[in-house]
Design a protein around this motif. Structure first.
Motif: not given
Length: 371
Positions: A126, A149, A175
């Protein structure tokens, strides 16, 4: 970016001119923020029958993925929707290559990637922080270091997640909310901490079904993906063609002035195909090795043999060296497989050598290295 100075240029660099030519001739409907239409993505991966003209030059798009064409179509349709794509299968079945081709065609970039390992953490997926800036300015966007991401959501491009099942289960589950709600929350940024994914964002995951150290995906995460199984090549002739294509590509990239020999490629493709399937073309039943007899391994064995002949010999491929490299590829998994390879040579290769002579007999005679 100069692809000539790179060991392995990204797909979008290697096929830059092809991609430009396809985009310039693409008149079909495109999903929002896609570089090209689903039809054009398919053309890039599976090739074109007729040349494409771009800037006065003709481009005949070659087929890059020698597998199931229907699988490629389903993958493209999945990515045009709101669910992620999960490519599963045994190692060496070109899952990574397919994900790279899809990402390069759809988003224009294939390098926005998370490499899953046992040590993968949530901030690798992230975001993390530049701690010098964090101490100086506090939690501001400038101090945030986006991970793949975050980049995918912010730019509206594909995020690739390689070997997702090697990642700890609790990290995989980070996720779930992103794939469900298409939003990522950075609590430290307070009201400005919500990142809403742009159109074009999606995730392509790959997972091996055979390797050790695999962490099962949760049911909740599985539901966020469409699963596609990539099977090993079932036709020896197609496997032979893949070996030739990939070996020639490796030789060209590394300035090796050699091309793959079709007879050697056929011999190696037949060996890998029969050991994987457990039956020979002559009807012998074969004890299948525990090792992964993948096409990728066959390419590696051939290329290693080519390099040995190129640097240490007269440039020709030695069946002795081929058998040594084959043994090294198989025995690294399980030493018990050596006896299975020996049995294969003492039955299948012996009979082929007696019937065909020539190269097959030399191959059989090289069994002396199996010990």
């Amino acid at each position: 970016m100069n692809s000539k100075v790179q060991i392995k240029p990204p797909v979008e660099v290697e096929y830059e001119e092809e991609l430009r030519a396809i985009r310039a001739n693409d008149t079909a409907r495109k999903p929002l923020n896609w570089q090209m239409s689903p039809q054009a993505v398919k053309t890039f991966i599976l090739g074109s029958r007729n040349p494409i003209v771009f800037e006065g030059k003709e481009y005949l798009i070659q087929k890059k993925y020698l597998g199931n064409d229907a699988l490629v179509e389903r993958c493209i349709v999945t990515l045009a929707g709101n669910r992620g794509l999960m490519l599963v299968g045994e190692p060496g079945t070109a899952k990574t290559m397919l994900s790279e081709l899809l990402s390069a065609a759809i988003s224009g970039v294939s390098t926005n990637t998370v490499q899953g390992t046992a040590g993968t953490t949530e901030d690798m997926i992230k975001y993390s922080w530049n701690y010098a800036l964090l101490l100086a300015k506090g939690p501001v966007r400038e101090a945030l270091v986006p991970s793949p991401l975050y980049v995918g959501m912010e730019k509206g491009i594909i995020t690739r997640f390689e070997e997702i099942t090697r990642t700890p289960a609790e990290i995989q589950d980070s996720l779930i909310s992103v794939l469900s709600d298409k939003v990522l929350n950075v609590p430290e940024l307070r009201d400005e901490g919500f990142l809403f994914a742009r159109q074009g964002f999606n995730v392509i995951g790959t997972a091996n079904t055979r390797d050790k150290g695999v962490n099962e995906m949760s049911s909740a995460l599985k539901r966020r993906f469409n699963f596609e199984t990539v099977f090993p090549i079932r036709e020896a002739a197609l496997e032979k063609q893949i070996i030739i294509n990939e070996v020639n590509k490796l030789a060209k990239e590394n300035s090796i002035e050699k091309t793959a020999d079709e007879d050697i490629a056929e011999l190696l493709a037949s060996t890998y195909h029969e050991l994987r399937e457990g039956i020979s073309s002559m009807g012998h039943q074969i004890d299948r090795p525990a090792a992964v007899m993948s096409t990728a391994e066959a390419v590696s064995v051939y290329y290693q043999t080519m390099l040995t002949g190129y640097y240490y010999g007269d440039g020709s491929l030695s069946t002795d060296c081929l058998v040594q490299n084959l043994l090294g590829a198989v025995a690294k998994e399980n030493r018990d497989d050596i006896e299975k390879i020996k049995g294969y040579f003492n039955t299948v290769i012996r009979d082929k050598g007696n019937k065909e002579g020539g190269l097959w007999m030399k191959y059989y005679e090289a069994r002396k290295w199996i010990r």
